[in-house]
Design an enzyme around this catalytic site. Structure first.
Site, PDB file in Angstrom:
ATOM      1  N   TYR A 112      -1.283  -0.782  10.181  1.00  0.00           N
ATOM      2  CA  TYR A 112      -1.194  -1.064   8.841  1.00  0.00           C
ATOM      3  C   TYR A 112      -0.033  -0.484   7.967  1.00  0.00           C
ATOM      4  O   TYR A 112       0.534  -1.212   7.165  1.00  0.00           O
ATOM      5  CB  TYR A 112      -2.843  -0.263   8.339  1.00  0.00           C
ATOM      6  CG  TYR A 112      -3.108  -0.620   6.874  1.00  0.00           C
ATOM      7  CD1 TYR A 112      -3.862  -1.686   6.608  1.00  0.00           C
ATOM      8  CD2 TYR A 112      -2.747   0.224   5.774  1.00  0.00           C
ATOM      9  CE1 TYR A 112      -3.899  -2.089   5.319  1.00  0.00           C
ATOM     10  CE2 TYR A 112      -3.139  -0.146   4.615  1.00  0.00           C
ATOM     11  CZ  TYR A 112      -3.822  -1.223   4.216  1.00  0.00           C
ATOM     12  OH  TYR A 112      -4.365  -1.447   3.002  1.00  0.00           O
ATOM     13  N   SER A 148       0.854  -1.223   0.131  1.00  0.00           N
ATOM     14  CA  SER A 148       0.151   0.088   0.034  1.00  0.00           C
ATOM     15  C   SER A 148       0.926   1.177   0.054  1.00  0.00           C
ATOM     16  O   SER A 148       2.012   1.160   0.558  1.00  0.00           O
ATOM     17  CB  SER A 148      -1.114  -0.043   1.442  1.00  0.00           C
ATOM     18  OG  SER A 148      -1.418   1.314   1.393  1.00  0.00           O
TER      19      SER A 148
HETATM   20  P1  NAP Z   1     -11.520  -6.031   1.036  1.00  0.00           P
HETATM   21  O1  NAP Z   1     -12.642  -5.292  -0.046  1.00  0.00           O
HETATM   22  O2  NAP Z   1     -11.954  -5.794   2.502  1.00  0.00           O
HETATM   23  O3  NAP Z   1     -11.409  -7.565   0.779  1.00  0.00           O
HETATM   24  C1  NAP Z   1     -10.420  -8.074   1.740  1.00  0.00           C
HETATM   25  C2  NAP Z   1     -10.394  -9.442   1.339  1.00  0.00           C
HETATM   26  O4  NAP Z   1      -9.430 -10.338   2.340  1.00  0.00           O
HETATM   27  C3  NAP Z   1     -11.765 -10.293   1.494  1.00  0.00           C
HETATM   28  O5  NAP Z   1     -11.805 -11.269   0.578  1.00  0.00           O
HETATM   29  C4  NAP Z   1     -11.588 -10.920   2.811  1.00  0.00           C
HETATM   30  O6  NAP Z   1     -12.145 -12.435   2.875  1.00  0.00           O
HETATM   31  C5  NAP Z   1     -10.116 -11.283   3.042  1.00  0.00           C
HETATM   32  N1  NAP Z   1      -9.451 -11.491   4.135  1.00  0.00           N
HETATM   33  C6  NAP Z   1      -9.407 -10.752   5.225  1.00  0.00           C
HETATM   34  N2  NAP Z   1      -8.741 -11.077   6.272  1.00  0.00           N
HETATM   35  C7  NAP Z   1      -8.358 -12.411   5.954  1.00  0.00           C
HETATM   36  C8  NAP Z   1      -7.970 -13.542   6.516  1.00  0.00           C
HETATM   37  N3  NAP Z   1      -7.479 -13.381   7.879  1.00  0.00           N
HETATM   38  N4  NAP Z   1      -8.010 -14.813   5.822  1.00  0.00           N
HETATM   39  C9  NAP Z   1      -8.007 -14.779   4.661  1.00  0.00           C
HETATM   40  N5  NAP Z   1      -8.765 -13.806   3.891  1.00  0.00           N
HETATM   41  C10 NAP Z   1      -9.161 -12.757   4.510  1.00  0.00           C
HETATM   42  O7  NAP Z   1     -10.066  -5.312   0.777  1.00  0.00           O
HETATM   43  P2  NAP Z   1      -9.460  -4.712  -0.592  1.00  0.00           P
HETATM   44  O8  NAP Z   1      -9.612  -3.354  -0.623  1.00  0.00           O
HETATM   45  O9  NAP Z   1      -9.905  -5.515  -1.762  1.00  0.00           O
HETATM   46  O10 NAP Z   1      -7.981  -5.100  -0.131  1.00  0.00           O
HETATM   47  C11 NAP Z   1      -7.303  -6.033  -0.854  1.00  0.00           C
HETATM   48  C12 NAP Z   1      -5.619  -5.785  -0.388  1.00  0.00           C
HETATM   49  O11 NAP Z   1      -5.517  -4.611  -1.134  1.00  0.00           O
HETATM   50  C13 NAP Z   1      -5.290  -5.813   1.279  1.00  0.00           C
HETATM   51  O12 NAP Z   1      -4.174  -6.252   1.366  1.00  0.00           O
HETATM   52  C14 NAP Z   1      -5.290  -3.944   1.333  1.00  0.00           C
HETATM   53  O13 NAP Z   1      -4.318  -3.711   2.516  1.00  0.00           O
HETATM   54  C15 NAP Z   1      -4.726  -3.872   0.074  1.00  0.00           C
HETATM   55  N6  NAP Z   1      -4.889  -2.501  -0.161  1.00  0.00           N
HETATM   56  C16 NAP Z   1      -6.232  -1.875  -0.517  1.00  0.00           C
HETATM   57  C17 NAP Z   1      -6.369  -0.542  -0.856  1.00  0.00           C
HETATM   58  C18 NAP Z   1      -7.664   0.031  -0.858  1.00  0.00           C
HETATM   59  O14 NAP Z   1      -7.647   1.211  -1.025  1.00  0.00           O
HETATM   60  N7  NAP Z   1      -8.830  -0.814  -1.112  1.00  0.00           N
HETATM   61  C19 NAP Z   1      -5.049   0.156  -0.970  1.00  0.00           C
HETATM   62  C20 NAP Z   1      -4.157  -0.396  -0.577  1.00  0.00           C
HETATM   63  C21 NAP Z   1      -3.988  -1.634  -0.156  1.00  0.00           C
HETATM   64  P3  NAP Z   1     -13.561 -12.527   3.802  1.00  0.00           P
HETATM   65  O15 NAP Z   1     -14.518 -11.655   3.887  1.00  0.00           O
HETATM   66  O16 NAP Z   1     -13.942 -13.902   3.551  1.00  0.00           O
HETATM   67  O17 NAP Z   1     -12.862 -12.345   5.264  1.00  0.00           O
END
Ligand code: NAP
Length: 242
Positions: free
Chosen positions: A154, A141
């Site tokens: 984070y 990130s």
């Molecule tokens: P999201 O929509 O909240 O999705 C998160 C996913 O991770 C869900 O499928 C969730 O599944 C799964 N998950 C969470 N904890 C878990 C665990 N302990 N074991 C297995 N699965 C788990 O998040 P996102 O925005 O797509 O983020 C994905 C990645 O991108 C993350 O690493 C986040 O830090 C990174 N990121 C996101 C952003 C942003 O702006 N969105 C920016 C920078 C980085 P369940 O619901 O089944 O738990």
């Protein structure tokens, strides 16, 4: 792509992980769609991939659990053969200012975002080094590179993931295994619900990114075109860190 193997995307039941699973499947990779609790979401992603002519399989495991790597890899190897692509995407946030942050919020975020990636990568590398082919992509990130008050846990987890990426890449490059990171900025997913408006002003593109725009970067790093890209971080943030 290597004909004999498959890909594992952690946290692929929605958001960036789901888009990445679909993108890798479109490139011909059979994909393991990992989820923690959202079984319905994971099965929807599997259905979408199959409807588009690809192969996928949903795997439940909480990556923060120390036994998760074995559960995931054993399950996937039985279905689709060796895991030659690993995308460490599962991530959580538990925000709060440092003086008030509870141990649990620190531990949960570090375990899920950083330690879990170490354990899955360790497990994946054994096979990748033997096969002399492998791709690991860690979803970091921009928060790992710049201050974001309220996200010390984070930010530390994501900065750690980038440092981990660099060192592991140097350890395994001789075996044609690449280890890279993708650092998204603000992406429109459930994770960022309600925190977007204020940040938009800091983004030259004046919009949030889509999960597909991040998935496209992962897809490139996994492709044969990226065979000499190793130990780097690809930022996808609409110019935010520029
Ligand atoms: P999201 O929509 O909240 O999705 C998160 C996913 O991770 C869900 O499928 C969730 O599944 C799964 N998950 C969470 N904890 C878990 C665990 N302990 N074991 C297995 N699965 C788990 O998040 P996102 O925005 O797509 O983020 C994905 C990645 O991108 C993350 O690493 C986040 O830090 C990174 N990121 C996101 C952003 C942003 O702006 N969105 C920016 C920078 C980085 P369940 O619901 O089944 O738990």
């Amino acid at each position: 792509m290597n004909e004999k193997g498959c890909a594992l995307v952690t946290g692929a039941s929605r958001g960036i992980g789901a888009a990445t699973a679909r993108a890798l499947a479109a490139d011909g990779w059979p994909v393991g769609v990992n989820y923690r609790s959202d079984q319905e979401g994971a099965e929807r992603v599997v259905g979408e991939i199959e409807a588009a002519g690809g192969r996928a399989f949903a795997l439940q495991a909480d990556v923060a659990d120390r036994s998760a790597a074995d559960t995931l890899f054993t399950g996937l190897e039985e279905h689709f053969g060796p895991v030659l692509v690993l995308v460490n995407n599962a991530g959580v946030r538990a925000d709060g200012l440092s003086p008030q942050m509870e141990d649990d919020a620190w531990d949960r975020v570090l375990e899920t975002n950083l330690s879990a990636a170490f354990r899955t990568t360790r497990r994946a590398l054994r096979t990748m080094m033997r096969e002399r082919f492998g791709r690991v992509v860690n979803i970091a990130s921009v928060v790992g590179q710049r201050a974001n008050p309220g996200q010390a846990n984070y930010a530390a987890s994501k900065a750690g993931l980038v440092a981990f990426t660099h060192t592991v890449a140097a350890e395994v490059a001789r075996r044609s295994v690449t280890v890279n990171a993708v650092a998204p900025g603000l992406i429109d997913t459930e994770l960022t619900e309600g925190i977007g408006d204020e940040m938009l002003r800091a983004i030259p593109a004046r919009r949030a990114g889509t999960p597909e725009e991040v998935a496209a970067c992962v897809r490139f790093l996994v492709s044969d075109d990226a065979s000499y890209v190793n130990g780097t971080t690809l930022t996808v943030d609409g110019g935010m860190t520029a």
